[in-house]
Design a protein around this motif. Structure first.
Motif, PDB file in Angstrom:
ATOM      1  N   SER B 110      53.905  42.034  28.342  1.00 52.88           N
ATOM      2  CA  SER B 110      54.332  42.650  29.641  1.00 52.88           C
ATOM      3  C   SER B 110      53.363  43.702  29.955  1.00 52.88           C
ATOM      4  CB  SER B 110      55.552  43.482  29.480  1.00 52.88           C
ATOM      5  OG  SER B 110      55.733  44.247  28.557  1.00 52.88           O
ATOM      6  N   LEU B 111      52.459  44.311  29.031  1.00 49.72           N
ATOM      7  CA  LEU B 111      51.523  45.196  29.332  1.00 49.72           C
ATOM      8  C   LEU B 111      50.432  45.078  30.323  1.00 49.72           C
ATOM      9  CD1 LEU B 111      51.286  46.869  25.757  1.00 49.72           C
ATOM     10  CD2 LEU B 111      52.295  47.901  27.632  1.00 49.72           C
ATOM     11  N   THR B 112      50.275  43.630  30.449  1.00 49.32           N
ATOM     12  CA  THR B 112      49.229  42.995  31.122  1.00 49.32           C
ATOM     13  C   THR B 112      49.774  42.863  32.420  1.00 49.32           C
ATOM     14  OG1 THR B 112      48.524  41.739  29.342  1.00 49.32           O
ATOM     15  CG2 THR B 112      47.648  41.244  31.507  1.00 49.32           C
ATOM     16  N   PRO B 113      49.138  43.623  33.485  1.00 48.15           N
ATOM     17  CA  PRO B 113      49.647  43.762  34.717  1.00 48.15           C
ATOM     18  C   PRO B 113      49.551  42.399  35.599  1.00 48.15           C
ATOM     19  CG  PRO B 113      47.564  44.672  34.720  1.00 48.15           C
ATOM     20  CD  PRO B 113      47.584  44.558  33.357  1.00 48.15           C
ATOM     21  N   ARG B 114      50.805  42.139  36.614  1.00 43.12           N
ATOM     22  CA  ARG B 114      50.668  40.998  37.268  1.00 43.12           C
ATOM     23  C   ARG B 114      49.725  41.240  38.457  1.00 43.12           C
ATOM     24  NH1 ARG B 114      53.465  36.812  37.094  1.00 43.12           N
ATOM     25  NH2 ARG B 114      55.266  36.765  35.384  1.00 43.12           N
ATOM     26  N   SER B 115      49.448  42.611  38.823  1.00 46.52           N
ATOM     27  CA  SER B 115      48.621  42.937  39.795  1.00 46.52           C
ATOM     28  C   SER B 115      47.125  42.523  39.710  1.00 46.52           C
ATOM     29  CB  SER B 115      48.848  44.358  40.419  1.00 46.52           C
ATOM     30  OG  SER B 115      48.535  45.120  39.255  1.00 46.52           O
ATOM     31  N   PRO B 116      46.158  42.381  40.617  1.00 46.00           N
ATOM     32  CA  PRO B 116      44.926  42.004  40.502  1.00 46.00           C
ATOM     33  C   PRO B 116      44.174  43.367  39.584  1.00 46.00           C
ATOM     34  CG  PRO B 116      45.205  42.658  42.463  1.00 46.00           C
ATOM     35  CD  PRO B 116      46.433  42.614  42.064  1.00 46.00           C
ATOM     36  N   TYR B 117      43.251  42.950  38.650  1.00 51.04           N
ATOM     37  CA  TYR B 117      42.399  43.959  37.923  1.00 51.04           C
ATOM     38  C   TYR B 117      41.111  43.338  37.651  1.00 51.04           C
ATOM     39  CZ  TYR B 117      44.085  41.790  33.514  1.00 51.04           C
ATOM     40  OH  TYR B 117      44.256  40.977  32.524  1.00 51.04           O
ATOM     41  N   LEU B 118      39.965  44.088  37.383  1.00 52.39           N
ATOM     42  CA  LEU B 118      38.693  43.681  37.488  1.00 52.39           C
ATOM     43  C   LEU B 118      38.359  44.139  35.875  1.00 52.39           C
ATOM     44  CD1 LEU B 118      36.166  42.521  38.774  1.00 52.39           C
ATOM     45  CD2 LEU B 118      35.557  44.764  39.301  1.00 52.39           C
ATOM     46  N   ILE B 120      34.766  44.386  33.470  1.00 55.35           N
ATOM     47  CA  ILE B 120      33.473  44.345  33.378  1.00 55.35           C
ATOM     48  C   ILE B 120      32.888  44.409  31.999  1.00 55.35           C
ATOM     49  CG2 ILE B 120      31.239  45.735  34.076  1.00 55.35           C
ATOM     50  CD1 ILE B 120      32.758  44.777  36.598  1.00 55.35           C
ATOM     51  N   ASN B 121      31.979  43.688  31.563  1.00 56.97           N
ATOM     52  CA  ASN B 121      31.362  43.729  30.192  1.00 56.97           C
ATOM     53  C   ASN B 121      29.872  44.161  30.365  1.00 56.97           C
ATOM     54  OD1 ASN B 121      29.867  42.848  27.896  1.00 56.97           O
ATOM     55  ND2 ASN B 121      30.770  40.941  27.632  1.00 56.97           N
ATOM     56  N   THR B 122      29.549  45.385  30.116  1.00 57.87           N
ATOM     57  CA  THR B 122      28.443  45.968  30.301  1.00 57.87           C
ATOM     58  C   THR B 122      27.161  45.534  29.541  1.00 57.87           C
ATOM     59  OG1 THR B 122      28.745  47.875  28.751  1.00 57.87           O
ATOM     60  CG2 THR B 122      29.380  48.275  31.082  1.00 57.87           C
ATOM     61  N   SER B 123      27.521  44.988  28.193  1.00 57.10           N
ATOM     62  CA  SER B 123      26.618  44.447  27.395  1.00 57.10           C
ATOM     63  C   SER B 123      26.103  42.930  27.689  1.00 57.10           C
ATOM     64  CB  SER B 123      27.374  44.204  26.020  1.00 57.10           C
ATOM     65  OG  SER B 123      27.661  45.457  25.394  1.00 57.10           O
ATOM     66  N   GLN B 124      26.874  42.060  28.487  1.00 60.88           N
ATOM     67  CA  GLN B 124      26.280  40.910  28.793  1.00 60.88           C
ATOM     68  C   GLN B 124      26.449  40.976  30.470  1.00 60.88           C
ATOM     69  OE1 GLN B 124      28.844  38.037  27.081  1.00 60.88           O
ATOM     70  NE2 GLN B 124      28.819  38.529  25.196  1.00 60.88           N
ATOM     71  N   ASN B 125      26.607  41.852  31.039  1.00 65.63           N
ATOM     72  CA  ASN B 125      26.465  42.127  32.676  1.00 65.63           C
ATOM     73  C   ASN B 125      27.286  41.124  33.337  1.00 65.63           C
ATOM     74  OD1 ASN B 125      24.940  44.687  33.352  1.00 65.63           O
ATOM     75  ND2 ASN B 125      23.780  43.902  31.448  1.00 65.63           N
ATOM     76  N   VAL B 126      28.527  40.890  32.649  1.00 68.10           N
ATOM     77  CA  VAL B 126      29.229  39.952  33.301  1.00 68.10           C
ATOM     78  C   VAL B 126      30.836  40.591  33.773  1.00 68.10           C
ATOM     79  CG1 VAL B 126      30.894  37.923  32.695  1.00 68.10           C
ATOM     80  CG2 VAL B 126      28.443  38.139  31.910  1.00 68.10           C
ATOM     81  N   PHE B 127      31.213  40.174  34.870  1.00 66.35           N
ATOM     82  CA  PHE B 127      32.672  40.704  35.481  1.00 66.35           C
ATOM     83  C   PHE B 127      33.721  39.403  35.632  1.00 66.35           C
ATOM     84  CE2 PHE B 127      33.669  38.656  39.509  1.00 66.35           C
ATOM     85  CZ  PHE B 127      32.256  38.066  39.812  1.00 66.35           C
ATOM     86  N   THR B 128      34.833  39.683  35.305  1.00 68.85           N
ATOM     87  CA  THR B 128      35.969  38.866  35.422  1.00 68.85           C
ATOM     88  C   THR B 128      37.104  39.400  36.320  1.00 68.85           C
ATOM     89  OG1 THR B 128      35.662  38.995  32.841  1.00 68.85           O
ATOM     90  CG2 THR B 128      36.596  36.853  33.954  1.00 68.85           C
ATOM     91  N   LEU B 129      37.808  38.868  37.212  1.00 71.81           N
ATOM     92  CA  LEU B 129      38.643  39.119  37.904  1.00 71.81           C
ATOM     93  C   LEU B 129      39.823  38.461  37.576  1.00 71.81           C
ATOM     94  CD1 LEU B 129      39.274  40.938  40.699  1.00 71.81           C
ATOM     95  CD2 LEU B 129      38.671  38.932  41.860  1.00 71.81           C
ATOM     96  N   TYR B 130      40.957  39.143  37.587  1.00 67.43           N
ATOM     97  CA  TYR B 130      42.287  38.551  37.210  1.00 67.43           C
ATOM     98  C   TYR B 130      43.403  38.943  38.353  1.00 67.43           C
ATOM     99  CZ  TYR B 130      40.451  38.025  32.365  1.00 67.43           C
ATOM    100  OH  TYR B 130      39.816  37.670  31.278  1.00 67.43           O
ATOM    101  N   ASN B 131      44.165  37.784  38.557  1.00 71.88           N
ATOM    102  CA  ASN B 131      45.218  38.238  39.480  1.00 71.88           C
ATOM    103  C   ASN B 131      46.567  37.439  38.897  1.00 71.88           C
ATOM    104  OD1 ASN B 131      46.886  39.001  41.693  1.00 71.88           O
ATOM    105  ND2 ASN B 131      45.659  37.916  43.149  1.00 71.88           N
ATOM    106  N   PRO B 251      43.290  45.777  45.885  1.00 74.91           N
ATOM    107  CA  PRO B 251      43.521  46.927  46.901  1.00 74.91           C
ATOM    108  C   PRO B 251      43.162  48.171  46.122  1.00 74.91           C
ATOM    109  CG  PRO B 251      45.521  45.921  45.944  1.00 74.91           C
ATOM    110  CD  PRO B 251      44.439  45.154  45.453  1.00 74.91           C
ATOM    111  N   ALA B 252      43.257  49.301  47.008  1.00 73.39           N
ATOM    112  CA  ALA B 252      43.000  50.591  46.493  1.00 73.39           C
ATOM    113  C   ALA B 252      44.097  51.118  45.328  1.00 73.39           C
ATOM    114  CB  ALA B 252      43.008  51.765  47.642  1.00 73.39           C
ATOM    115  N   GLY B 253      43.854  51.565  44.353  1.00 72.96           N
ATOM    116  CA  GLY B 253      44.615  51.887  43.285  1.00 72.96           C
ATOM    117  C   GLY B 253      44.577  50.651  42.178  1.00 72.96           C
ATOM    118  N   SER B 254      43.998  49.412  42.357  1.00 75.06           N
ATOM    119  CA  SER B 254      44.001  48.577  41.271  1.00 75.06           C
ATOM    120  C   SER B 254      42.999  49.197  40.033  1.00 75.06           C
ATOM    121  CB  SER B 254      43.109  47.479  41.681  1.00 75.06           C
ATOM    122  OG  SER B 254      43.697  46.693  42.602  1.00 75.06           O
TER     123      SER B 254
END
Lengths: 274, 259
Positions: B110-118, B120-131, B251-254
């Motif tokens: 339940s700690l993982t939000p349902r709302s979208p979040y991003l 960023i992995n700075t070591s591998q320079n990769v992003f993942t977008l969840y919703n 959205p703003a606040g994500s």
């Protein structure tokens, strides 16, 4: 003249004998010290098990006792899972990135506030027998709280800083800015995280190492072993029983080891399940 | 004429080759002849002490942890035949434990939000977008270069992407980059006054920008070939399509998690 030379040779002989005796005594003392050192080192793991058992002993009248003492391995597996989840929940209260190592499912997870940032499969692992030698209630007590990283050693930098001087003019600046960073690995990524209870997590690359990389690994391991021996010696000099380092060796891909190490803050917290 | 020169060169080369071959053969023969004269015993008598010390050290270093492991005896819990009353209690315990484990798992997920979040992995320079607990998009990005720029006056700038938990504080379209002092210093140019026209650059940050606070942004780039490499001054660069997807999803606040 002859008398003088015979006295000289007698004196030389005596001196040589004295040196030989001293050498033998020193040698014997050294061998004795070495033997004591060896015996102490071999006694240390057992001492550690007993110390941990004493530390987490649950009185028999305690209500936790019957379940913990139970010989049922199914219950113990559930208890282990429960304390691991509790430990992760405690870790989620912290605003910094933590590591969850689940060896029963071969998973390593980076988490912040309970949100999984990254999950990676462990290829293989090897854990010290100490974790099977301690009593079950001791195991449950040891891992009820997230462990804190007390020190870390690696073959690569945690922060890969690139030092640069301010350019004198735009030509020098152009040269600096056109440089594409070299992200290739110079050394195999080897990492050791030492945590509470002298538990050590070794992260080794799963990939086959070249001859040069194997040599680097050998040097890295030798330096670590020398460091432990220095700690053992220092403890013995201070008439203390040295701590035993129970090791867990985890084999993962090179890139993941780097990501994991660089993501963790200093004194990171780790939830562990074996 | 040409043939004669070539022949001369060949002769010269052959002479050099023969001389080299003879030298190697002579050295080899000299070593063979003197093999018997090498004072092996003498060398061993002097050198054995360091050799013994080295062997002992190696034994210590590598054998001690192995032997230490041998001395530990794993505890065995034999399966006992429990009396019926205890079997009942154990079954009850197991059911209670299972329930408690399930509750904890639910609490943790339940700690993982349902709302979208991003992420960023700075070591591998990769992003993942969840919703809604699902991975929506993943791709390459560029993060901080870890360059520490120093001038002679003990002034330093560290180009690092901060790690941890952040929120999208604002969203803009067609962002304009107001160049800070370090951008001029890094380019070897004199620093202009605060609102000088040379500070404003148009079109270099892409079509969208999402601000994370303290001057850090998620924006586009004109250096697309550098995506996947640590080259930025701390901001996160995405390609045009990824940036649009991130801009539209968050959205703003994500939340944005950087590690």
């Amino acid at each position: 003249m002859e008398q003088e030379s015979s006295t000289n040779s007698k004196n030389g002989m005596r001196q040589w004998l004295r040196t030989l005796t001293t050498g033998k005594v020193v040698g014997l003392v050294l061998i004795l010290l070495l033997a004591i050192y060896l015996v102490v080192l071999l006694v240390v793991p057992g001492q550690q098990v007993r110390r941990l058992n004493r530390q987490y002993e649950i009185p028999e009248d305690n209500e936790k006792a019957p379940a913990a003492f139970s010989g049922d391995s199914g219950i113990f597996a559930l208890q282990k899972k429960k304390i691991f989840l509790e430990s992760r929940l405690k870790m989620s209260k912290s605003d910094s990135i933590g590591l969850a190592v689940d060896l029963s499912d071969s998973l390593v997870t980076l988490e912040i506030n309970g949100i999984v940032l990254y999950r990676e499969k462990i290829n293989t692992f090897h854990a010290s027998k100490l974790f099977r030698a301690v009593k079950r209630e001791t195991y449950l007590g040891m891992f009820a709280e997230p462990l804190r990283v007390t020190s870390h050693h690696s073959t690569f930098e945690k922060i890969p800083l690139i030092y640069r001087k301010v350019p004198k003019d735009s030509i020098e600046a152009e040269e600096q800015l056109s440089e594409v960073p070299d992200t290739t690995l110079k050394k195999p990524p080897l990492l050791i995280l030492t945590m509470d209870h002298d538990i050590q997590l070794y992260f080794y690359p799963y990939e086959d190492l070249s001859g040069r990389d194997k040599f680097i690994k050998l040097i890295f391991n030798t330096v670590q072993e020398l460091r432990y021996n220095r700690q053992y010696l220092s403890s013995l000099i201070h008439l203390k029983i040295p701590a035993y380092h129970s090791r867990i060796k985890i084999f993962m891909t090179e890139r993941e080891i780097i990501s994991l190490y660089r993501a963790l803050p200093e004194n990171a917290i780790i939830a562990l399940m074996l | 004429m040409m043939n004669t020169t070539a022949r001369q060169n060949m002769l010269q080369l052959t002479r050099i080759w023969n001389a080299l071959r003879n030298a190697v053969a002579r050295t080899f023969l000299w070593i063979i002849r003197r093999m018997d004269e090498i004072p092996y015993r003498k060398i061993w008598s002097y050198g054995r002490i360091p050799v013994y010390i080295l062997i002992t050290l190696i034994c210590f270093i590598y054998l001690v942890p192995v032997v230490q492991e041998w001395t530990i005896h794993a505890r065995k819990y034999p399966a006992e035949e429990l009396p019926p009353a205890e079997i009942k209690a154990t079954t009850k315990n197991t059911a209670a434990l299972k329930k408690s484990v399930q509750n904890l798992e639910r609490k943790l997920s339940s700690l993982t939000p349902r709302s979208p979040y991003l992420v960023i992995n700075t070591s591998q320079n990769v992003f993942t977008l969840y919703n809604n607990h699902k991975l929506v998009r993943t791709g390459r990005c560029s993060t901080g270069s870890y360059v520490l720029l120093e001038d002679g006056n003990q002034q330093k700038w560290m180009f690092e992407t901060p790690k941890g938990k952040f929120r999208i504080q604002g969203k803009t379209t067609s962002p304009v980059w107001k160049k800070p002092d370090w951008a001029f210093i890094e380019s070897g140019l004199p620093v202009p006054p605060p609102n000088h026209s040379s500070r404003f650059e148009y079109g270099v940050l892409g079509d969208y920008a999402l601000t994370l606070g303290h001057g850090y942004m998620i924006h586009g780039t004109i250096y697309k070939r550098l995506l996947g490499l640590p080259v930025t001054h701390g901001c996160i660069r995405l390609n045009d399509e990824d940036l649009e997807a991130v801009y539209r999803t968050l959205p703003a606040g994500s939340r944005v998690y950087i590690y």
